[in-house]
Design an enzyme around this catalytic site. Structure first.
Site, PDB file in Angstrom:
ATOM      1  N   CYS A 182      -7.421 -48.895  47.047  1.00  0.00           N
ATOM      2  CA  CYS A 182      -6.756 -47.589  47.050  1.00  0.00           C
ATOM      3  C   CYS A 182      -7.818 -46.547  47.342  1.00  0.00           C
ATOM      4  O   CYS A 182      -8.701 -46.295  46.510  1.00  0.00           O
ATOM      5  CB  CYS A 182      -6.080 -47.318  45.711  1.00  0.00           C
ATOM      6  SG  CYS A 182      -5.276 -45.688  45.629  1.00  0.00           S
ATOM      7  N   CYS A 233      -2.951 -41.177  51.419  1.00  0.00           N
ATOM      8  CA  CYS A 233      -3.324 -42.593  51.419  1.00  0.00           C
ATOM      9  C   CYS A 233      -4.567 -42.714  52.285  1.00  0.00           C
ATOM     10  O   CYS A 233      -4.479 -42.710  53.512  1.00  0.00           O
ATOM     11  CB  CYS A 233      -2.193 -43.476  51.954  1.00  0.00           C
ATOM     12  SG  CYS A 233      -2.650 -45.217  52.097  1.00  0.00           S
TER      13      CYS A 233
END
Length: 289
Positions: free
Chosen positions: A225, A78
């Protein structure tokens, strides 16, 4: 009572990608899937990813980081979350270069300015078994996948790449022209992706500018993202649509991506924001009534 009760948390975000950081380095306990789902309830601490910090396992690293999506599943990477973790540990330690370990491998982070962080996301992987895909595709610049009628598909022929997580990038003229909230879950769970996939819509606005929207595996629609921005950059370069340095515009703002030629690593630079901190309460961690 949950072992997470009374544990401190910090709520942060990277370009609106909502991150919940749990520091479990002093007294490590597992984050159970049901606890992750309970915390994500709209009336509790809604988030996209939990970044759970554990004692370092590898010499030279600052922590081992486990990443949980809001559906309770675990993720390998992430990028926005790593920026948040790096800023938090930098504030604590005074260091401006930090190293972390995740399921996807080692990640180096650099504090460029207050609340601006660069993360080394490692080298992208393009082999069908590395992504992974359920069957062989010799050229993952475009894979055979479409949604909608055969003679008039709504979306088709995405690029596939792994940047810590599996990604599929569909090339479109307008990222807002599709109902990604409806199409995302169908494509995320398509049988061609044995480990599911992040689904992105990408427009090449210029050789140094991409526009992106992403449905995240295990988290849903998100304002940003980081790993998808990296994946889109690498995929666009492979297709000779973009340069190795690009600005990627997401609903939450801009990330700056460089796919470095000398070592094949992708660098991602962007902001982080502290929101608030507190302690987890038993009621937050229980099942909804």
């Amino acid at each position: 009572m949950s072992a997470l009760t009374n544990r401190p948390f910090v709520k942060m975000n990277g370009l609106g990608n909502e991150i919940l950081v749990l520091d479990l380095r002093r007294d490590p306990v597992a984050v159970k899937p049901e606890e992750a789902r309970a915390l994500a309830r709209p009336d509790v601490l809604p988030y996209d990813q939990i970044m759970a910090l554990y004692p370092a396992r590898t010499p030279g690293t600052d922590a081992y980081v486990r990443i949980y999506n809001n559906d309770g599943s675990e993720s390998g990477a992430c990028g926005n979350g790593m920026r948040c973790v790096a800023q938090l540990i930098a504030n604590e330690s005074g260091k401006d270069v930090l190293n972390f370990e995740t399921k996807a491998g080692l990640s180096s982070c650099r504090i460029d300015a207050p609340n601006t962080v660069t993360v080394d996301m490692g080298a992208p992987r393009f082999g069908w078994q590395e992504i992974p895909l359920v069957e062989e595709f010799r050229d993952t610049r475009h894979i055979e996948l479409q949604i909608g009628p055969i003679d008039a598909p709504v979306l088709h022929s995405p690029s596939a790449v792994n940047v810590g997580n599996p990604h599929a990038i569909f090339w479109v003229d307008d990222v807002n022209a599709y109902d990604l909230a409806r199409l995302g879950p169908l494509l995320e769970n398509h049988p061609v992706f044995p480990e599911r996939a992040n689904i992105s819509l990408c427009k090449v606005a210029a050789r140094d500018h991409l526009t992106l929207r992403t449905w995240e595996r295990g988290a849903g629609l998100t304002r940003a993202c980081g790993s998808a921005a990296c994946a889109a950059n690498a995929a666009a370069v492979r297709l000779k649509l973009a340069d190795r340095k690009t600005r990627v515009t997401l609903p939450g703002g801009d990330l700056f991506i460089e796919w470095r030629e000398r070592d094949d690593h992708i660098l991602m630079t962007g902001p982080v924001e502290m929101e608030f901190s507190g302690k987890l309460e038993a009621a937050m961690l229980g099942a909804p009534a």
